[in-house]
Design an enzyme around this catalytic site. Structure first.
Site, PDB file in Angstrom:
ATOM      1  N   GLY A   1       0.314  15.251 -46.382  1.00  0.00           N
ATOM      2  CA  GLY A   1      -0.744  15.928 -47.135  1.00  0.00           C
ATOM      3  C   GLY A   1      -0.235  16.557 -48.413  1.00  0.00           C
TER       4      GLY A   1
ATOM      5  N   GLY B   1      -4.522  18.751 -43.630  1.00  0.00           N
ATOM      6  CA  GLY B   1      -3.077  18.627 -43.374  1.00  0.00           C
ATOM      7  C   GLY B   1      -2.298  18.848 -44.655  1.00  0.00           C
TER       8      GLY B   1
ATOM      9  N   LYS C   1       7.716   4.203 -31.085  1.00  0.00           N
ATOM     10  CA  LYS C   1       7.361   5.604 -31.347  1.00  0.00           C
ATOM     11  C   LYS C   1       7.994   6.492 -30.297  1.00  0.00           C
ATOM     12  CE  LYS C   1       4.613   7.877 -34.233  1.00  0.00           C
ATOM     13  NZ  LYS C   1       4.415   7.494 -35.651  1.00  0.00           N
TER      14      LYS C   1
ATOM     15  N   GLY D   1       1.326  18.966 -44.520  1.00  0.00           N
ATOM     16  CA  GLY D   1       2.717  18.760 -44.133  1.00  0.00           C
ATOM     17  C   GLY D   1       3.329  17.761 -45.093  1.00  0.00           C
ATOM     18  N   ASN D   2       4.233  16.939 -44.595  1.00  0.00           N
ATOM     19  CA  ASN D   2       4.895  15.965 -45.465  1.00  0.00           C
ATOM     20  C   ASN D   2       3.869  15.097 -46.191  1.00  0.00           C
ATOM     21  OD1 ASN D   2       5.835  13.008 -45.770  1.00  0.00           O
ATOM     22  ND2 ASN D   2       7.706  14.214 -45.908  1.00  0.00           N
TER      23      ASN D   2
HETATM   24  P1  NAD Z   1       3.654  17.317 -40.577  1.00  0.00           P
HETATM   25  O1  NAD Z   1       4.047  17.858 -39.261  1.00  0.00           O
HETATM   26  O2  NAD Z   1       4.607  17.401 -41.714  1.00  0.00           O
HETATM   27  O3  NAD Z   1       2.285  18.042 -41.030  1.00  0.00           O
HETATM   28  C1  NAD Z   1       1.132  18.024 -40.256  1.00  0.00           C
HETATM   29  C2  NAD Z   1       0.068  18.868 -40.946  1.00  0.00           C
HETATM   30  O4  NAD Z   1      -1.148  18.733 -40.199  1.00  0.00           O
HETATM   31  C3  NAD Z   1       0.402  20.351 -40.971  1.00  0.00           C
HETATM   32  O5  NAD Z   1      -0.107  20.917 -42.165  1.00  0.00           O
HETATM   33  C4  NAD Z   1      -0.347  20.884 -39.759  1.00  0.00           C
HETATM   34  O6  NAD Z   1      -0.663  22.273 -39.851  1.00  0.00           O
HETATM   35  C5  NAD Z   1      -1.600  20.026 -39.808  1.00  0.00           C
HETATM   36  N1  NAD Z   1      -2.269  19.901 -38.515  1.00  0.00           N
HETATM   37  C6  NAD Z   1      -1.722  19.524 -37.331  1.00  0.00           C
HETATM   38  N2  NAD Z   1      -2.676  19.559 -36.371  1.00  0.00           N
HETATM   39  C7  NAD Z   1      -3.820  19.925 -36.981  1.00  0.00           C
HETATM   40  C8  NAD Z   1      -5.139  20.143 -36.520  1.00  0.00           C
HETATM   41  N3  NAD Z   1      -5.465  19.965 -35.238  1.00  0.00           N
HETATM   42  N4  NAD Z   1      -6.079  20.504 -37.410  1.00  0.00           N
HETATM   43  C9  NAD Z   1      -5.768  20.697 -38.712  1.00  0.00           C
HETATM   44  N5  NAD Z   1      -4.537  20.511 -39.208  1.00  0.00           N
HETATM   45  C10 NAD Z   1      -3.582  20.150 -38.345  1.00  0.00           C
HETATM   46  O7  NAD Z   1       3.180  15.820 -40.313  1.00  0.00           O
HETATM   47  P2  NAD Z   1       3.145  14.614 -41.351  1.00  0.00           P
HETATM   48  O8  NAD Z   1       4.443  13.928 -41.306  1.00  0.00           O
HETATM   49  O9  NAD Z   1       2.593  15.103 -42.654  1.00  0.00           O
HETATM   50  O10 NAD Z   1       2.096  13.638 -40.638  1.00  0.00           O
HETATM   51  C11 NAD Z   1       0.690  13.823 -40.778  1.00  0.00           C
HETATM   52  C12 NAD Z   1      -0.027  12.601 -40.234  1.00  0.00           C
HETATM   53  O11 NAD Z   1       0.388  11.436 -40.956  1.00  0.00           O
HETATM   54  C13 NAD Z   1       0.245  12.272 -38.763  1.00  0.00           C
HETATM   55  O12 NAD Z   1      -0.915  11.710 -38.204  1.00  0.00           O
HETATM   56  C14 NAD Z   1       1.341  11.218 -38.833  1.00  0.00           C
HETATM   57  O13 NAD Z   1       1.373  10.420 -37.678  1.00  0.00           O
HETATM   58  C15 NAD Z   1       0.902  10.452 -40.059  1.00  0.00           C
HETATM   59  N6  NAD Z   1       1.971   9.709 -40.721  1.00  0.00           N
HETATM   60  C16 NAD Z   1       3.108  10.345 -41.154  1.00  0.00           C
HETATM   61  C17 NAD Z   1       4.085   9.612 -41.822  1.00  0.00           C
HETATM   62  C18 NAD Z   1       5.318  10.277 -42.401  1.00  0.00           C
HETATM   63  O14 NAD Z   1       6.077   9.579 -43.116  1.00  0.00           O
HETATM   64  N7  NAD Z   1       5.588  11.552 -42.162  1.00  0.00           N
HETATM   65  C19 NAD Z   1       3.914   8.230 -42.012  1.00  0.00           C
HETATM   66  C20 NAD Z   1       2.737   7.622 -41.565  1.00  0.00           C
HETATM   67  C21 NAD Z   1       1.776   8.383 -40.924  1.00  0.00           C
END
Ligand code: NAD
Length: 441
Positions: A243, A238, A118, A240-241
């Site tokens: 959610g 969430g 990571k 982002g990607n």
């Molecule tokens: P992202 O940056 O695309 O989106 C994150 C989302 O979470 C945004 O909508 C942001 O506003 C919200 N957020 C962040 N902090 C927050 C808080 N304190 N309270 C409320 N909302 C909050 O990230 P992502 O890629 O969607 O990842 C989200 C989670 O999933 C993370 O924990 C990440 O480690 C995990 N994850 C992601 C992937 C991937 O392929 N992108 C794979 C496995 C796990």
């Protein structure tokens, strides 16, 4: 950068601070004890193999800004270190270590040929807005900042990327565009996954894959609980990607998403949110807050919503001793990494709330990454449908085996999933001669 097989027995001594108590280490310890592993072997499974701390002097809009970060290479017994690049204001070495360890467990439980790593890069966007006298939220400014940071990060670690020692991918705060910067530095399609469409070695379905896997896990939970999908209500933290794609896939299946929040606030509609419109809105405004297809919702309110399924898809540790007591959902699906604390888990269990383990539910991204990596090596292409199908199959398989172990060992699903992963990583470490069969007194 060395491809060190030397385990750092005194990593904490070198860093000068002890790793704080952490959930994944404790779960590995318990799984190792159930499997009868030696104390030494359990210790080697917990410790990271390499940690690089770095400073990047990044030129941003004519001014140098020093940005700190770390790369944690946890375990490569089963394949190259694999794990995303997180850009956030509060990352630190131990949080990144915990996330790298989760990657080792995730790749093992889903049985893909990767290890765990990571990257955490400390980036405080709100500070940068102040430094540059800009008004949040300016998508162009944020994109340029991230591109510059990732370009310099790509150049700094080019060697370990091109040698396929550590293969990065997107995580919180980064996405396909940022991965292009790593590709620019290496010019090697297999050195990074999560590349956008049209860039050599990109994989159809990769960007949707984590959300697809979370949606598939949610459907599985709905099935196990015997709920009628037509009347199920879901809330997601969430957008982002992960959610947003989770919401989209569930919406396509006719599941009602009634509440969604992000870091700026949220929106609630008891009849179900219009996800297509919300996606359009969030793309323009970079938030779900203020969407007129419902009423405002806070992150605190989200946890107590009267829903069937709650999906934390933002940051970790959000289900804890304060939030778990107010949860009314029948199941929580772990989309974020490590969303539940141990006391949160105890409360969920005492309330009979099912928790679908994050290391399985959110593994879609790394499963697709494995396909992207092998496709980049062989120039073999796959369709989006096939990629998502494989994601679904791998998640289903890992979950079925986990349920079996949970039943046999009388442990919860998270403990069972970790036991399966520990068994596989330990087997590989034994075969590679990294742990001894005899116990050192
Ligand atoms: P992202 O940056 O695309 O989106 C994150 C989302 O979470 C945004 O909508 C942001 O506003 C919200 N957020 C962040 N902090 C927050 C808080 N304190 N309270 C409320 N909302 C909050 O990230 P992502 O890629 O969607 O990842 C989200 C989670 O999933 C993370 O924990 C990440 O480690 C995990 N994850 C992601 C992937 C991937 O392929 N992108 C794979 C496995 C796990």
């Amino acid at each position: 950068m060395p491809d060190s097989m030397m385990l750092n027995h005194d990593m904490e001594g070198l860093i000068g601070s002890r790793e704080p108590d952490n959930i994944s280490g404790e779960l590995i310890r318990r799984a190792g004890a159930r499997l009868g592993l030696s104390r030494e072997a359990i210790g080697e499974l917990i410790k990271p193999q390499n940690i690089y701390a770095f400073r990047l002097p990044v030129l941003l809009y004519g001014r140098v800004v020093n940005i700190w970060g770390c790369v944690v290479l946890h375990n490569n017994a089963r394949g190259p270190y694999k794990g995303g690049v997180r850009l956030a204001p509060d990352v630190d070495i131990w949080e990144t270590t915990e996330l790298a360890r989760l990657m080792t467990l995730k790749t093992a439980v889903t049985d893909i040929e990767f290890g765990g790593g990571k990257t955490g890069i400390r980036l405080d966007m709100s500070r940068l807005y102040k430094i540059y006298g800009r008004t949040p939220r300016d998508p162009e400014f944020e994109t340029n900042v991230k591109r510059n940071v990732l370009r310099d990060f790509g150049l700094e670690f080019k060697d370990i990327f091109t040698r396929h020692i550590y293969i990065p991918a997107p995580d919180m705060g980064t996405g396909p565009l940022e991965m292009t910067q790593i590709y620019n530095a290496t010019m090697d399609p297999a050195s990074v996954t999560g590349k956008p469409q049209g860039i050599q070695g990109w994989l159809p379905g990769r960007k949707e894959s984590t959300g697809y896997g979370v949606a598939a896990s949610t459907l599985k939970a709905i099935d196990i609980l015997g709920l009628d999908p037509k009347s199920v209500k879901v809330a997601i933290q969430g957008f982002g990607n992960v959610g947003s794609h989770t919401a989209m896939f569930l919406h396509e299946k006719g599941i009602k998403i009634v509440g969604i929040t992000d870091i700026n606030g949220g929106v609630y509609n008891k009849d179900g949110l219009d996800i297509e419109k919300l996606l359009e809105y969030a793309e323009k405004t970079m938030t779900v807050a203020g969407f007129d297809g419902g009423v405002p919702l806070t992150n605190e309110e989200l946890f107590s919503l009267d829903v069937d399924i709650l999906i934390p898809a933002a940051t970790g540790h959000v289900i804890n001793k304060d939030t778990a007591p107010i949860i009314k959902a029948k199941a929580v699906v772990g989309a974020a990494n490590m969303p539940v604390t141990p006391d949160g888990m105890e409360i969920l269990e005492s309330k009979g709330i099912m928790f679908f383990p994050d290391i399985i539910a959110n593994a879609g991204g790394v499963i697709a990454s494995q396909l992207e990596y092998s496709g980049s090596l062989s120039a073999r292409q796959r369709t989006k449908e096939r990629v998502l199908e494989i994601v679904g199959e791998k998640i289903e398989d890992a979950f079925e085996r986990t349920v079996e172990i949970a039943r046999q060992e009388k442990v919860n699903l998270t403990e069972a999933a970790i036991q399966l992963a520990v068994m596989r990583v330990h087997d590989a470490m034994m075969q590679r001669g990294w742990v001894s069969t005899t116990t050192i007194a």
